[in-house]
Design a protein around this motif. Structure first.
Motif, short mmCIF file in Angstrom:
data_model
loop_
_atom_site.label_atom_id
_atom_site.label_comp_id
_atom_site.label_asym_id
_atom_site.label_seq_id
_atom_site.Cartn_x
_atom_site.Cartn_y
_atom_site.Cartn_z
N ASN A 159 38.29 30.97 56.71
CA ASN A 159 37.52 31.67 55.76
C ASN A 159 38.24 31.45 54.27
OD1 ASN A 159 35.91 33.06 53.76
ND2 ASN A 159 35.53 34.80 55.13
N VAL A 160 38.05 30.71 53.50
CA VAL A 160 38.67 30.34 52.29
C VAL A 160 38.17 30.99 50.95
CG1 VAL A 160 40.06 28.22 53.00
CG2 VAL A 160 37.66 27.99 51.98
N MET A 161 37.02 31.78 51.03
CA MET A 161 36.51 32.51 50.16
C MET A 161 37.54 33.61 49.90
SD MET A 161 33.47 31.12 49.58
CE MET A 161 32.55 32.43 48.75
N GLU A 162 37.69 34.14 48.63
CA GLU A 162 38.38 35.23 48.28
C GLU A 162 38.07 36.51 48.88
OE1 GLU A 162 38.65 35.05 43.98
OE2 GLU A 162 40.76 33.79 44.13
N HIS A 163 38.80 37.02 49.71
CA HIS A 163 38.31 38.57 50.40
C HIS A 163 39.52 39.02 50.64
CE1 HIS A 163 38.73 35.69 53.83
NE2 HIS A 163 38.86 36.69 54.56
N PRO A 164 39.47 40.34 50.53
CA PRO A 164 40.60 41.23 50.81
C PRO A 164 40.90 41.30 52.10
CG PRO A 164 38.95 42.73 49.92
CD PRO A 164 38.64 41.21 50.09
N HIS A 165 42.06 41.79 52.92
CA HIS A 165 42.35 42.21 54.16
C HIS A 165 43.16 43.42 54.18
CE1 HIS A 165 42.21 37.48 53.71
NE2 HIS A 165 41.66 37.65 55.08
N ILE A 166 43.09 43.97 55.46
CA ILE A 166 43.91 45.09 55.66
C ILE A 166 44.51 44.95 57.00
CG2 ILE A 166 41.73 46.08 56.88
CD1 ILE A 166 42.78 48.97 55.43
N ARG A 167 45.70 45.46 57.02
CA ARG A 167 46.43 45.34 58.17
C ARG A 167 46.97 46.71 58.77
NH1 ARG A 167 52.29 45.11 59.52
NH2 ARG A 167 52.87 45.13 57.31
N CYS A 168 46.87 46.82 60.00
CA CYS A 168 47.10 47.97 60.64
C CYS A 168 48.77 47.95 60.64
CB CYS A 168 46.70 48.31 62.17
SG CYS A 168 46.90 49.41 63.09
N THR A 169 49.32 49.31 60.47
CA THR A 169 50.69 49.40 60.54
C THR A 169 51.16 49.81 61.74
OG1 THR A 169 50.37 51.67 59.72
CG2 THR A 169 50.96 49.92 58.08
N LYS A 170 50.43 50.16 62.70
CA LYS A 170 50.59 50.54 64.22
C LYS A 170 50.80 49.31 65.09
CE LYS A 170 51.26 54.98 63.87
NZ LYS A 170 52.40 55.62 64.19
N GLU A 197 34.26 44.03 44.67
CA GLU A 197 34.27 43.54 43.28
C GLU A 197 35.54 43.50 42.70
OE1 GLU A 197 32.90 41.23 40.44
OE2 GLU A 197 31.57 41.70 42.11
N ALA A 198 36.24 42.11 42.43
CA ALA A 198 37.31 42.05 41.65
C ALA A 198 37.42 41.56 40.43
CB ALA A 198 38.22 40.88 42.67
N LYS A 199 36.19 41.42 39.79
CA LYS A 199 36.05 40.77 38.52
C LYS A 199 36.66 42.04 37.45
CE LYS A 199 34.65 38.20 35.17
NZ LYS A 199 35.83 37.53 34.38
N GLN A 200 36.41 43.13 37.53
CA GLN A 200 36.72 44.24 36.74
C GLN A 200 38.39 44.40 36.85
OE1 GLN A 200 34.85 47.80 37.83
NE2 GLN A 200 33.39 47.44 36.55
N ILE A 201 38.88 44.16 37.96
CA ILE A 201 40.59 44.12 38.27
C ILE A 201 40.82 42.99 37.44
CG2 ILE A 201 42.18 44.10 39.85
CD1 ILE A 201 40.35 45.52 41.77
N GLU A 202 40.56 41.75 37.83
CA GLU A 202 40.74 40.60 37.21
C GLU A 202 40.88 40.58 35.54
OE1 GLU A 202 38.57 37.39 38.73
OE2 GLU A 202 39.80 37.29 40.61
N ASP A 203 39.77 41.16 35.11
CA ASP A 203 39.75 41.34 33.63
C ASP A 203 40.73 42.40 32.95
OD1 ASP A 203 37.59 39.77 33.54
OD2 ASP A 203 36.01 41.37 33.42
N MET A 204 41.02 43.54 33.76
CA MET A 204 42.06 44.38 33.34
C MET A 204 43.64 43.67 33.25
SD MET A 204 43.15 48.07 35.09
CE MET A 204 43.97 47.11 36.63
N VAL A 205 43.89 43.00 34.67
CA VAL A 205 44.94 42.31 34.49
C VAL A 205 45.10 41.11 33.37
CG1 VAL A 205 46.52 40.38 36.01
CG2 VAL A 205 45.23 42.72 37.00
N SER A 206 44.13 40.25 33.10
CA SER A 206 44.15 39.52 32.22
C SER A 206 44.50 40.06 31.13
CB SER A 206 42.71 38.64 32.24
OG SER A 206 42.69 37.62 31.16
N LYS A 207 43.78 41.21 30.66
CA LYS A 207 44.11 41.83 29.28
C LYS A 207 45.43 42.39 29.17
CE LYS A 207 39.34 43.39 28.44
NZ LYS A 207 38.28 44.37 28.58
N GLN A 208 46.12 43.00 30.26
CA GLN A 208 47.27 43.38 30.11
C GLN A 208 48.45 42.28 30.05
OE1 GLN A 208 47.63 46.15 33.50
NE2 GLN A 208 46.17 47.79 32.52
#
Length: 141
Positions: free
Chosen positions: A85-96, A107-118
C-alpha cells in the motif's frame, strides 16, 4: 495493489525482468497486512518456489521500492519492512510482539504546513511511526 499484468508492465517499463519469483513476492505483499520483512516474505514463498533464494526476495523488494510499487518501512528494527500500500499512511509497531499495523488516516496537511514554515522546506511527503503495546499483548500482561 497491482494485478499480475499491471505489475509485469511496470517492471518491463522500468527495464526489469518479469519472473515468477518476483510476481510471487509482490503477490504475497499485496495480500497481507503484516508489513513483513524480507525474511518473512522468503519464509512464505520458499515452499512454492524451492529454488528461490533470500537474495531474490531482497532484490525484488528493492526493485519494487525503486519503481514505486512498494514502500519501505523503517520502524526502528534491525530489518526493513515492506508494504504494497504505497499511499502515505502512518504505522504503529507493538513494542512487545513487534507486529506492525496501519493506522487509520491522520490528516497530515497541518503538520506538513508547520514543518514547512519552521524549516523553509517545500514538504512533499512524510512517514509517521507510532509505538506502543497492541491490544493482544495488553491482554497477555
Amino acid at each position: 495493489m497491482l494485478s499480475s499484468n499491471e505489475l509485469a508492465k511496470v517492471l518491463r517499463d522500468n527495464g526489469c525482468k518479469v519472473t515468477p519469483q518476483r510476481l510471487a513476492v509482490y503477490e504475497m505483499l499485496a495480500h497481507t497486512k503484516e508489513h513483513p520483512t524480507a525474511e518473512m516474505i522468503y519464509d512464505k514463498v520458499k515452499d512454492k518456489y524451492t529454488t528461490m533464494s533470500f537474495a531474490t526476495v531482497y532484490k525484488s523488494v528493492e526493485i519494487f521500492s525503486k519503481v514505486g510499487i512498494v514502500q519501505v518501512l523503517n520502524t526502528g528494527e534491525e530489518s526493513y519492512r515492506y508494504d504494497a500500500n504505497v499511499m502515505e499512511h502512518p504505522h504503529i509497531r507493538c513494542t512487545k510482539c513487534g507486529k506492525v499495523f496501519d493506522v487509520p488516516h491522520i490528516e497530515a496537511k497541518q503538520i506538513e504546513d508547520m514543518v514547512s514554515k519552521q524549516t523553509g522546506f517545500d514538504v512533499n511527503g512524510h512517514q509517521f511511526y507510532f509505538y506502543g503495546v497492541c491490544p493482544k499483548c495488553q491482554r497477555k500482561a
